[in-house]
Design a protein around this motif. Structure first.
Motif, PDB file in Angstrom:
ATOM      1  N   SER A  99       0.847  -1.199   0.000  1.00 42.07           N
ATOM      2  CA  SER A  99       0.000   0.000   0.000  1.00 42.07           C
ATOM      3  C   SER A  99       0.875   1.239   0.000  1.00 42.07           C
ATOM      4  CB  SER A  99      -0.902  -0.015   1.231  1.00 42.07           C
ATOM      5  OG  SER A  99      -1.665  -1.196   1.250  1.00 42.07           O
ATOM      6  N   VAL A 100       1.887   1.240   0.879  1.00 41.63           N
ATOM      7  CA  VAL A 100       2.785   2.396   0.931  1.00 41.63           C
ATOM      8  C   VAL A 100       3.467   2.575  -0.416  1.00 41.63           C
ATOM      9  CG1 VAL A 100       4.835   3.341   2.023  1.00 41.63           C
ATOM     10  CG2 VAL A 100       3.143   2.128   3.392  1.00 41.63           C
ATOM     11  N   LEU A 101       3.913   1.455  -0.998  1.00 41.27           N
ATOM     12  CA  LEU A 101       4.542   1.523  -2.320  1.00 41.27           C
ATOM     13  C   LEU A 101       3.594   2.173  -3.325  1.00 41.27           C
ATOM     14  CD1 LEU A 101       6.562  -1.741  -3.039  1.00 41.27           C
ATOM     15  CD2 LEU A 101       7.313   0.631  -3.193  1.00 41.27           C
ATOM     16  N   TYR A 102       2.300   1.746  -3.278  1.00 43.64           N
ATOM     17  CA  TYR A 102       1.348   2.322  -4.226  1.00 43.64           C
ATOM     18  C   TYR A 102       1.267   3.828  -4.018  1.00 43.64           C
ATOM     19  CZ  TYR A 102      -2.927   3.999  -6.228  1.00 43.64           C
ATOM     20  OH  TYR A 102      -3.827   4.752  -6.932  1.00 43.64           O
ATOM     21  N   LEU A 103       1.138   4.240  -2.755  1.00 41.85           N
ATOM     22  CA  LEU A 103       0.966   5.670  -2.488  1.00 41.85           C
ATOM     23  C   LEU A 103       2.161   6.458  -3.003  1.00 41.85           C
ATOM     24  CD1 LEU A 103      -0.643   5.678   1.049  1.00 41.85           C
ATOM     25  CD2 LEU A 103      -1.711   5.978  -1.188  1.00 41.85           C
ATOM     26  N   SER A 104       3.350   5.875  -2.873  1.00 37.72           N
ATOM     27  CA  SER A 104       4.540   6.632  -3.298  1.00 37.72           C
ATOM     28  C   SER A 104       4.688   6.607  -4.816  1.00 37.72           C
ATOM     29  CB  SER A 104       5.791   6.042  -2.639  1.00 37.72           C
ATOM     30  OG  SER A 104       5.832   4.649  -2.891  1.00 37.72           O
ATOM     31  N   SER A 105       4.255   5.499  -5.459  1.00 40.48           N
ATOM     32  CA  SER A 105       4.529   5.389  -6.898  1.00 40.48           C
ATOM     33  C   SER A 105       3.291   5.596  -7.761  1.00 40.48           C
ATOM     34  CB  SER A 105       5.100   4.008  -7.203  1.00 40.48           C
ATOM     35  OG  SER A 105       4.056   3.051  -7.050  1.00 40.48           O
ATOM     36  N   LYS A 106       2.088   5.568  -7.144  1.00 45.65           N
ATOM     37  CA  LYS A 106       0.832   5.688  -7.908  1.00 45.65           C
ATOM     38  C   LYS A 106       0.744   4.636  -9.012  1.00 45.65           C
ATOM     39  CE  LYS A 106      -1.245   9.421  -6.109  1.00 45.65           C
ATOM     40  NZ  LYS A 106      -1.144   8.785  -4.800  1.00 45.65           N
TER      41      LYS A 106
END
Ligand code: HEM
Ligand SMILES: Nc1ncnc2c1ncn2[C@@H]1O[C@H](COP(=O)(O)OP(=O)(O)OP(=O)(O)O)[C@@H](O)[C@H]1O
Ligand SMILES: Nc1ncnc2c1ncn2[C@@H]1O[C@H](COP(=O)(O)OP(=O)(O)OP(=O)(O)O)[C@@H](O)[C@H]1O
Ligand SMILES: [Mg+2]
Ligand SMILES: [Mg+2]
Lengths: 228, 236, 226, 226, 236
Positions: free
Chosen positions: A62-69
């Protein structure tokens, strides 16, 4: 490629499971106080642990998604949560069966039990939220946020038996107690079974993400169609 | 003068409908660019993206070299959207004071009163916005957008339901802020007013940028010229 | 402390509006009072069964009233696209979120005070004997409710069926908090001071608040801007 | 029956907004589970006190769901001045009010059915033994909540009347209704049929509904038009 | 032709602010009256009173001999206010179907589809209004107001954020409904468009009716003429 990997993992997990079952029922002796039923622990706790590990992995994605969209991370997180939810349910069901036999009740509002149930509810809510939102980027954003908040409760689940002493037995695994509470031979099988469940979980996640990937491909194609 | 706003190859999808298709547009510092286009062309979408209110899928946008959502960008920009963005239950003055506070303007109440006078609402300053007429709301919204003296002004149909005098007032405001060196992007369907104050025009059709450049004399003489020349379907 | 100042001006604005319109205050206060009265009629309020239930009843009521309050919190920003305006303004999203929470916090405190008075009268409970502890419990718990409520109020602000969705997402998260509140409040309602056990719970509440507040600040941008 | 047809099309419109997707049913289910969970901490569900509480808890849940739903009822009409549009349209104000009530009524019924199942499983209540009586109680009470709630909602959106704090006065009217419901439901939950006492309450509920519905119809114009 | 709308000596107070002062106005059946006036003059107030949405203190109003709130009056009138009065969460089609139902139009879905085509929204009929652009909403609102073929049309700034083609479409609609014998009252600040379609004009200033009568040729040539002649402060 991915299918092959998934199948391989599933096969390995299955084989290991068979070996463990053999060990459990034919090699290991009954437990002193509880008799045969204690063997349910080999599924009860590992399932829970696999589930909880899963939530934290989902948290990272989830954090990865937020940082990379990048929507790939989002769907990965989502499918991991789905699988983890299954294992949490296994944990609760085995647990309450065990409870029925040892304590004579299906359920009690002990902190460990409740926090485990709450955990399931939170991540069920996570899946519900995802269904309620149509716009993919918004869905990713919001469910990621919820996942992060939800993981606070997972910590509580893990720690609850150390903080509060009531119905649910305290720590016995040597990683938590430093050993001495559990017979090494028993614990070896415990962890082997954990590994087996983990392999199966990963196989499930791989299959699940593949579906997600195809759906994403489809609507990116649709976008192309609209653009021209 | 450098480019104040750079939009390059921006794609914006709503679901799988491309509302902006590969838009590339540069707006020079201190210029006033009128964003024209038919209903549903993509004007609001572009303005909202510039204001940092919605993400875009591909391409890149810079306002004075910073990304739209960056806090220094937000401090520099004033935005007026379709919804006017004032609170019905607060008085005109309370509204301005509130927005002045969150934009930490130095002397809050003086600024508020000054702007109320500028937009001709000083006599109803204490009246809750709920009781305002539409034009009065629009004036208040303008005051709100100009409050913190932004260098970039993003105005979506600012002329809506303004009477002749208010329009004159607004044009005056725009001229002054350009003298201050502010860059202005406004969308509208009132071509005459637009042409009168714009230094540049950009025309969008179905999310594609059809034309962008200086506002020429003959556009001023015949506002619908642009539509006839540069859109596939021509004017009505 | 600019962000904090901004947060407070948001809260101030919300409270100003709320005191003018009393939209959520009416609903929440009326609801919780009605519920407390209802139970005092439905069961003999002076039987001792009610006494062991009292804390639970109180905090359930507050949790429900809370939902009525923070439901409004962000939907108040929807007309005239005020939310967009705020997000495009220099205001930091985190300040907006915290500001909302502060607003909800005060409204909830008001509701709680009112209900406690009703409670004291109709259930004959002397809850004011340990004011300090009570204030502590209420303060910590209410802030927890306020912050979680605002975060997820913002998160679900334009969702279908959000009325039902919001409790589903929020209450599980709040349960540890509420358990703590109930445990400690029960002690206070049987007119005992805090022992180590209650202080432990108080610490739990504090940690909960800190964790969730910092998460909220960290995720504000993500939650609010699409 | 044109007015009734109009009322139903209003209700249908409201429900259409909420029930775009099937998930809304899950939402209702999850809602009742979440609330149930809250109860389980507040009150130990396996003590026998719970059984005398059961009816109260059920109706507390429904009242809460009701409050969440009908608070929305009319405020849904505020954006884009839809309320004015409806009032200027050929639609009769009374039909509008009744339509709103019908919408709330159905939404609540769904929540009630689902929560009854959930409660039944968790608390091992055999509530289905007297389906007729149960349906009667739920139907009458829910309609009462719906109609009072809609009037409440209408009052809160009417600026002129909101000044008079009328909403707060409306709210406590729910108390007698809910007491009736609790009394009768408790009997059903200990698996007894209705006696004269419960039938009396049922009559009270019926009268309540009739009175309020006719009041609502009569006053619709005054309540809604500024 | 008789008088369709009679407003005689109407006073409207908000609190103690007189928003309408002794207005007397008669609008002939089948005519199209443009209600002009500066921001805050009282146009919306008058239109809302005609639509039966707010009470007035003194005077008397009749539409075809019946009071504004009477249900037969409401059945005869179509109203378009500042807020456009459609539901964000419903699709364009669902909106029209709903309003057709409550106006009990004979064949609901045909009517809805017909109007969607008329206002050029047939391609986005299934899209929720939330996703519409402002102009698309305005078109939908127009369809909503015309749906039940009212013979009194009260339109408050109907041209807002319509593009040139939509304005042409609206003018066409108005002409047709006048041929049907409908009476039209519309307020606007876009004087040119107003003059182009109006047969009569009425000018309000601070709640007082300054002028009402036929729309003459020289008004058409110079739209601001009216303001200069008949308002105390003259044009900007
Ligand atoms: C529905 C009821 C139950 C639930 C939800 C539950 C939940 C959990 C969870 C989440 C874990 C994994 C975390 C951990 O390893 O600490 C766990 C571990 C464990 N459970 Fe349960 N449990 C339940 C019932 C029981 C019962 C009835 C027993 C035996 C009397 C039991 C004995 C254990 C043991 C010994 C462990 C390993 C503890 C350790 O980590 O050292 N559980 N349980
Ligand atoms: N949230 C949304 N979801 C899906 N589509 C949208 C959304 N918002 C806008 N659109 C679509 O994007 C297109 C452009 O919309 P936009 O509001 O930018 O038009 P516009 O140029 O502002 O038109 P107008 O002059 O009427 O305001 C429209 O076709 C609209 O249907
Ligand atoms: N609810 C209200 N309470 C008090 N005063 C009001 C209210 N509504 C309008 N007014 C006042 O009445 C006057 C006329 O308002 P109205 O909306 O009719 O103006 P208008 O002619 O429509 O102006 P615009 O062209 O800007 O729409 C304004 O001065 C306004 O402040
Ligand atoms: Mg637009
Ligand atoms: Mg107006």
């Amino acid at each position: 490629m991915r299918e092959k990997l998934a199948i391989a993992l599933a096969a390995a997990g299955g084989a290991l499971l068979v070996y463990n079952l053999y060990q459990m029922f034919l090699v290991l002796p009954d437990e002193a106080m509880q008799g045969a039923i204690y063997r349910i622990l080999f599924f009860h706790a590992p399932a829970a642990i696999v589930g909880m590990v899963g939530y934290f992995v989902a948290l990272t994605f989830s954090v990865l998604y937020l940082s990379s969209k990048d929507l790939r991370w989002d769907s990965l997180a989502a499918s991991i949560v789905e699988v983890s939810l299954v294992f949490s349910l296994i944990n609760i069901c085995t647990g309450s069966i065990w409870a029925r036999i040892i304590w004579g009740i299906w359920w009690t509002w002990d902190y460990r039990l409740t926090s485990a149930l709450v955990c399931v509810l939170i991540f069920a809510g996570y899946l519900m939220l995802r269904r309620a939102i149509d716009e993919p980027t918004q869905r990713g954003r919001l469910s990621a946020a919820l996942c992060i908040f939800g993981c606070v409760d997972v910590v509580i689940v893990w720690k609850s038996i150390e903080w509060f002493r009531n119905q649910h037995p305290g720590p016995v695994l040597s990683i938590r107690t430093g050993g001495g509470h559990m017979d090494p031979a028993m614990e070896r099988i415990f962890w082997l079974n954990g590994l087996a469940l983990l392999l199966i979980a990963i196989a499930l996640v791989l299959i699940r993400t593949r579906q997600e990937a195809t759906t994403r491909e489809i609507d990116s194609l649709r976008r192309l169609a609209h653009a021209v | 003068m450098g480019q104040a706003i750079e939009v390059d190859h921006v794609w914006k999808y709503y679901g799988d409908y491309p509302a902006l298709r590969d838009c590339t547009l540069g707006i020079a510092e201190g210029s006033c660019c009128a964003l024209l286009g038919r209903n549903g062309a993509g004007k609001t979408t572009l303005l909202r993206i510039l204001a940092g209110l919605s993400h875009f899928q591909r391409g890149n946008i810079r306002l004075f070299g910073t990304a739209p959502r960056a806090s220094e960008t937000r401090r520099r920009t004033g935005f007026l959207g379709h919804g006017i963005g004032v609170y019905e239950d607060l008085s005109a003055r309370e509204n301005l004071v509130f927005f002045a506070r969150i934009a930490d303007v130095p002397s809050v109440s003086q600024t508020a009163d000054g702007w109320l006078k500028r937009v001709g609402l000083d006599r109803v300053a204490a009246m809750p916005v709920r009781q305002f007429s539409r034009g009065m709301r629009q004036r208040l919204a303008l005051a709100r957008a100009f409050l913190h003296e932004p260098n970039v002004l993003l105005l979506d149909e600012p002329f809506t339901s303004l009477d002749d005098r208010a329009i004159a007032m607004l044009s005056q405001l725009l001229i002054e802020s350009r003298e201050r060196g502010a860059t202005i992007v406004l969308s509208t369907h009132q071509l005459r007013e637009a042409m009168a104050i714009a230094s540049h025009v950009a025309l969008i059709e179905n999310g594609k940028l059809r034309y962008s450049g200086e506002r020429t004399q003959d556009m001023l003489d015949d506002p619908t010229l642009l539509y006839r020349l540069h859109t596939e379907l021509g004017a009505a | 402390m600019k962000p904090l100042y901004q947060a407070f001006s948001v809260a101030r604005k919300d409270l100003a509006v709320e005191f003018r319109t009393k939209e959520s205050l009416n609903a929440a206060a009326a609801f919780s009072v009605a519920i407390l009265l209802l139970f005092s009629f439905a069961f003999d309020p002076f039987s001792d069964t009610i006494h062991e239930l009292a804390g639970g009843l109180l905090w359930l009521t507050f949790a429900f009233a809370g939902a009525l309050v923070f439901n409004r919190g962000f939907s108040r920003e929807l007309p005239n696209e005020c939310l967009d305006t705020l997000l495009a303004s220099p205001l930091e999203p985190s300040s907006l979120l915290i500001g909302k929470a502060i607003g909800v916090f005060f409204l909830l405190l008001i509701v709680e005070v009112i209900s406690l008075c009703v409670f004291g009268i109709f259930y004959g409970m002397r809850w004011w004997l340990h004011p300090g502890e009570l204030a502590l419990t209420c303060g910590l718990t209410t802030w927890g409710i306020a912050i979680v409520g605002s975060v997820f109020g913002a998160l679900t602000v334009n969702l279908r069926l959000r009325e039902l969705m919001l409790p589903v997402i929020i209450y599980p998260l709040l349960i540890p908090l509420l358990i703590g509140a109930i445990e400690t409040t029960n002690t206070l309602l049987i007119e005992q001071p805090f022992t180590g056990y209650e202080w432990l719970w108080a610490k739990v509440l504090l940690v909960f608040d800190i964790v969730f507040t910092s998460l909220a600040v960290a995720l504000a941008e993500t939650i609010l801007v699409n």
